[in-house]
Design a protein around this motif. Structure first.
Motif, PDB file in Angstrom:
ATOM      1  N   GLU A 288       0.830  -1.200   0.000  1.00  6.09           N
ATOM      2  CA  GLU A 288       0.000   0.000   0.000  1.00  6.09           C
ATOM      3  C   GLU A 288       0.868   1.255   0.000  1.00  6.09           C
ATOM      4  O   GLU A 288       0.601   2.219  -0.717  1.00  6.09           O
TER       5      GLU A 288
ATOM      6  N   SER B 117      -2.530   4.162   5.701  1.00  5.12           N
ATOM      7  CA  SER B 117      -3.529   3.647   4.762  1.00  5.12           C
ATOM      8  C   SER B 117      -4.793   3.167   5.475  1.00  5.12           C
ATOM      9  O   SER B 117      -4.740   2.574   6.557  1.00  5.12           O
TER      10      SER B 117
ATOM     11  N   SER C 243       2.711   3.800   6.387  1.00 10.93           N
ATOM     12  CA  SER C 243       2.077   2.500   6.167  1.00 10.93           C
ATOM     13  C   SER C 243       3.002   1.351   6.553  1.00 10.93           C
ATOM     14  O   SER C 243       2.562   0.357   7.150  1.00 10.93           O
TER      15      SER C 243
END
Length: 398
Positions: A60, A241, A363
Motif C-alpha cells: 500500500e 492507509s 504505512s
C-alpha cells in the motif's frame, strides 16, 4: 499561512464552475471502481494469498508513494504545457485500462503490478486536475470547490464498498466477479472527463520560463508554501492507509462479506463533511478547520486503540472519516492559496510527492507495529503524530 480574504457572500453550489462539477463526477465514478477493488484487496491478499500484514502495508505504501512521485512530474509538465486536461485524461485512462488486471491476476506479483500501474495513473492525473480546479475557480470559492470535489469523490468511495458487499453476497464471496464489475464505472469516468470538462480560455502556460523543478523556481513557491508542506508531512505520518481500518474490523471477527462496511461508514462521514468543511474554511479561515480535523483524528485513534468491540470500531471509523472531510479539501485549498498561478501544477505535485513518501513510511511503520506489538501500538503512534501536527499548526497560527 493566512487564508484568502473571507467573503461575506453566501456560498452556493450554483456558483461553482461546471468543470469542477464534472471533475467531481469523474472522481465519483473512478472511486466507485477503485474502492470496489480496494475494499476487498487487503482481505484477499491476507486471507486467500496468505500475505502478511507488514507486506500489505509495504504494498500500500509503495503504491501511494508511486502516485506521489508521478504527481510531481505531471504537475510540472502541466505548468510548462498549460495542458491540464490532457494529462488528466491520460491519468484516468491509464487507471481505467489497468482495472481488468485485478480479476485476471494469477498471484500476488500481478496484483502488486496492477496496484502499481493504477497508482501511476492516479499520479499523472492528480496535480493537473487540482491545478485545473484552482484555475477555473474564484479564490473566495476554492474551499467550497475542493470540498465539493472531495465530497463527490468520497460518495464514490461510499458506494464502491457497498456494491462490493452486495456483489460478494450475490456471488458467494467470489472476489474476481466483483473485480470485473468494477471495470465498468472506470470507463464511464473517462467518458465524462473527455466530454464535459473544459480548460479555462487562458491556461497558465509557461513554456518560456525555466523548468519549474529548477531550484530558483521551487524557491518562488515561498516560505508559506513550504511551512504548509512540512505540516502536511507530519499529518500524513499520522494517517496511514485505510487498509488498517479494514484489518481492525477483521480482527474483531467481521467476515470478508461485511468488512467493506468499514469503508462505507468512513466514506459516508467523509462525504457528508467535506463540502461543509471546505465552505466553512472560506468563511472562517483554513487553520481552524484543519485543527478541528486533527483533533478528530486523535480521538479516532484513541477509540480504535482502546474502546473494545463493535462500538469502538464504529465510533473510531466515523471520526476517521470526519477528520478526512475536515482536512483533505482544506489542504488542497491552502496549496492553491499559497502557490503562484504559474506554478500551481508544480506546487500540487511537490506537495503530493512529499506527503506520498510520508505515507509510505507511515504505512510500513503501521504494518510493522501491528505485526510486532499489536493494533494498539499502530493507532497510538498515529495519534501521537497527529498531536505533534496539531501543536505545529497552533504554533504557526499564533
Amino acid at each position: 499561512m493566512n487564508s484568502v480574504p473571507h467573503s461575506r457572500r453566501r456560498h452556493s453550489l450554483a456558483l461553482i464552475p461546471r468543470s469542477v462539477w464534472a471533475l467531481g463526477f469523474v472522481s465519483l465514478l473512478m472511486d466507485i471502481s477503485s474502492e470496489m477493488i480496494h475494499a476487498l484487496l487487503p482481505l484477499y491478499m491476507v486471507s486467500v494469498l496468505g500475505t502478511s500484514v507488514l507486506a500489505v502495508g509495504l504494498i500500500e505504501g509503495i503504491a501511494e508513494a508511486t502516485a506521489a512521485f508521478t504527481k510531481v512530474f505531471s504537475g510540472t509538465l502541466s505548468d510548462r504545457l498549460g495542458k491540464r486536461k490532457l494529462l488528466t485524461v491520460i491519468g484516468y485512462g491509464l487507471a481505467a485500462v489497468t482495472k481488468p488486471v485485478f480479476p485476471l491476476a494469477p498471484g500476488l506479483e500481478w496484483l502488486t503490478a496492477a496496484r502499481f500501474l493504477d497508482r501511476v495513473g492516479k499520479g499523472i492525473r492528480g496535480a493537473p486536475r487540482d491545478a485545473l480546479i484552482a484555475d477555473v475557480t474564484p479564490a473566495e470559492l476554492r474551499g467550497a470547490a475542493f470540498g465539493l470535489r472531495q465530497a463527490l469523490d468520497t460518495v464514490g468511495a461510499f458506494f464502491g464498498p457497498l456494491l462490493a458487499i452486495l456483489l460478494m453476497w450475490l456471488t458467494a464471496s467470489h472476489f474476481q466477479t466483483v473485480f470485473w464489475v468494477a471495470v465498468v464505472p472506470a470507463f464511464m469516468a473517462l467518458y465524462v472527463l473527455v466530454a464535459f470538462v473544459r480548460e479555462p480560455d487562458k491556461p497558465a502556460a509557461t513554456s518560456a520560463r525555466a523548468a519549474p523543478l529548477a531550484l530558483r523556481e521551487l524557491a518562488r513557491l515561498g516560505n508559506r508554501y513550504w511551512r504548509l508542506v512540512m505540516l502536511a508531512t507530519l499529518f500524513t505520518l499520522a494517517r496511514f492507509s485505510e487498509a488498517f481500518l479494514l484489518l481492525r474490523g477483521q480482527a474483531l471477527g467481521l467476515a470478508a462479506l461485511w468488512a467493506p462496511a468499514v469503508l462505507v461508514l468512513m466514506s459516508l462521514a467523509y462525504a457528508l463533511s467535506a463540502y461543509p468543511a471546505g465552505a466553512l474554511s472560506d468563511r472562517i479561515g483554513r487553520q481552524g478547520v484543519l485543527m478541528a480535523g486533527l483533533a478528530l483524528l486523535v480521538m479516532a485513534d484513541l477509540l480504535l486503540a482502546w474502546l473494545p468491540g463493535l462500538p469502538g470500531l464504529v465510533l473510531g471509523v466515523t471520526l476517521w472519516g470526519l477528520h478526512m472531510g475536515f482536512t483533505q479539501g482544506v489542504f488542497s485549498a491552502l496549496i492553491a492559496d499559497s502557490a503562484p498561478e504559474a506554478l500551481r501544477g508544480t506546487a500540487f505535485g511537490v506537495f503530493y510527492l512529499v506527503t506520498g513518501v510520508a505515507l509510505l513510511v507511515a504505512s510500513v511503520l503501521a504494518g510493522g507495529l501491528w505485526d510486532w506489538a499489536g493494533y494498539r501500538a499502530t493507532f497510538m503512534v498515529g495519534g501521537g503524530f497527529a498531536l505533534i501536527t496539531l501543536a505545529g499548526l497552533w504554533f504557526t497560527r499564533r
